[in-house]
Scaffold this motif. Sequence first.
Motif, PDB file in Angstrom:
ATOM      1  N   HIS A 141      14.136  56.594   8.838  1.00 16.67           N
ATOM      2  CA  HIS A 141      14.163  55.501   9.792  1.00 16.67           C
ATOM      3  C   HIS A 141      14.001  54.169   9.094  1.00 16.67           C
ATOM      4  CE1 HIS A 141       9.719  55.041   9.566  1.00 16.67           C
ATOM      5  NE2 HIS A 141       9.722  56.348   9.458  1.00 16.67           N
ATOM      6  N   CYS A 191      13.868  49.704  10.113  1.00 19.02           N
ATOM      7  CA  CYS A 191      14.019  48.567  11.012  1.00 19.02           C
ATOM      8  C   CYS A 191      15.169  47.717  10.468  1.00 19.02           C
ATOM      9  CB  CYS A 191      12.734  47.744  11.088  1.00 19.02           C
ATOM     10  SG  CYS A 191      12.875  46.306  12.187  1.00 19.02           S
ATOM     11  N   THR A 233      15.342  42.319  13.516  1.00 15.64           N
ATOM     12  CA  THR A 233      14.281  41.792  14.367  1.00 15.64           C
ATOM     13  C   THR A 233      14.842  40.601  15.130  1.00 15.64           C
ATOM     14  OG1 THR A 233      12.523  42.497  12.845  1.00 15.64           O
ATOM     15  CG2 THR A 233      11.980  40.804  14.463  1.00 15.64           C
ATOM     16  N   LEU A 274       7.039  54.485  13.968  1.00 14.21           N
ATOM     17  CA  LEU A 274       7.692  53.227  13.617  1.00 14.21           C
ATOM     18  C   LEU A 274       6.669  52.104  13.707  1.00 14.21           C
ATOM     19  CD1 LEU A 274      11.004  53.699  15.688  1.00 14.21           C
ATOM     20  CD2 LEU A 274      10.387  54.639  13.436  1.00 14.21           C
ATOM     21  N   LYS A 327      12.566  44.640  18.114  1.00 13.68           N
ATOM     22  CA  LYS A 327      12.985  45.261  16.865  1.00 13.68           C
ATOM     23  C   LYS A 327      14.047  46.326  17.139  1.00 13.68           C
ATOM     24  CE  LYS A 327       8.878  44.359  14.059  1.00 13.68           C
ATOM     25  NZ  LYS A 327       9.580  43.488  13.093  1.00 13.68           N
ATOM     26  N   TRP A 343      15.654  49.658  15.512  1.00 16.33           N
ATOM     27  CA  TRP A 343      15.384  50.701  14.525  1.00 16.33           C
ATOM     28  C   TRP A 343      16.577  51.648  14.447  1.00 16.33           C
ATOM     29  CZ3 TRP A 343      10.402  50.056  12.524  1.00 16.33           C
ATOM     30  CH2 TRP A 343       9.505  49.304  13.310  1.00 16.33           C
ATOM     31  N   GLN A 344      17.005  51.966  13.260  1.00 11.41           N
ATOM     32  CA  GLN A 344      18.013  53.020  13.075  1.00 11.41           C
ATOM     33  C   GLN A 344      17.287  54.258  12.576  1.00 11.41           C
ATOM     34  OE1 GLN A 344      21.009  52.759   9.855  1.00 11.41           O
ATOM     35  NE2 GLN A 344      22.538  53.070  11.461  1.00 11.41           N
ATOM     36  N   ILE A 345      17.518  55.361  13.255  1.00 11.68           N
ATOM     37  CA  ILE A 345      16.866  56.610  12.860  1.00 11.68           C
ATOM     38  C   ILE A 345      17.920  57.692  12.663  1.00 11.68           C
ATOM     39  CG2 ILE A 345      14.719  56.030  14.059  1.00 11.68           C
ATOM     40  CD1 ILE A 345      15.507  57.926  16.266  1.00 11.68           C
TER      41      ILE A 345
END
Length: 405
Positions: free
Chosen positions: A55, A57, A60, A355, A396, A398-400
Amino acid sequence: MGFLTSPQPLQPHEEPDFLNHLHSDSSSSSISSQSSLPSVPSLNSISKEIPNIHHLCISTLKGHPSDVFSLVLSGKYLYSGSLNGELCMWSGSPSNHEYSAENVVFSCKSAVKSLIILNDKLFSAHQDHKIRVWKIEDRTPYKKHKCIATLPTLNDRVTRLFLAKNYVQIRRHKKCTWVHHVDTISALALSKDGSFIYSASWDRTFKVWRTSDFKCLESVWNAHDDAINVIISSSDGFVYTGSADRKIKVWRKKEADKKHILVGVLEKHKSSVNALALSTDGSVLYSGACDRSIIVWEKTSSDGNMVVAGALRGHTNAILCLAVVSDLVCSGSADKTVRIWRKEFGKTHSCLAVLEGHKRPVKCLTATADISSANNSSAIGIPYLVYSGSLDCDVKVWQIWVPFS
């Protein structure tokens, strides 16, 4: 239509005690010290074979002048609503953005508590007891949105103005028509077919509105003994409400008169219920509360009956928001983190990631499959995007990457 007399609701524009922790870190210790439901078995997996997800971020969205209270995705764009009544529109692409006046697509000077989108209309719920409907004329960022209706509509108010049966007692020596909310509207939900919107309020009621003409069809008065914080609807016709009275109630519409009746009460939480989410197939309900636990409820019959399967533990402060995408559950907390959970074998759930990065409580979440990365030949799992809004005024992205099963 008859209604029971309501006890005196919260005074307008005053936040209930159970939300005070959202505005100050000073009460963190008192919330953390509450019991985390020791009587409910834990579903957390302790297997070391379950890998953590990758994961990152990736963005933002900075500069909201006040707390971020609500988020909703619409195609490739994200909307965020804040305490000062502004709603910003952002490109959903993974890049950094800075807030500016151009991002603001509407402003109404009343906190934006909840957002939903239906086709080219955006519905916003506010602290001033109103629902506003905005026309999305152009999906291009920076296009200002036009308010095409405020609920209850003028027609709704006028048609009920002259009959005594349309009035309810809201406090001593004061009445209003039943189509009005009389305190902050905390949450909105959309029926599966998009025909109806449900609104929940700190005035302890929830209402049903027709989306074709914005008419108020029903008001369920005294639905709870305290403020209602969250409302969701399922694909099979059930409506779930969560309240500061620590209860989750299950409602279903009667075929005879099309009014909602109470079909179940779910009681396990020891403090205010702040968040609800349903699994993709609607068979599992997740509820988050100030007791720091996420209770997992499983449906046992077609009549809406649910039983406790267990609890997910790990957050060190109140659960404020939940979101489901595919087989993942995302939880945001006053402990400033977002946790990603996945159901494993049987009833077991694993926490795949924590996260961290927000500086204040995480108040709202939304999530989606990351289609743009899905065809990446070097993929290390299934990609998702998680968006978190916080009282630190940031959103934010987030790519997971969830490992293939």
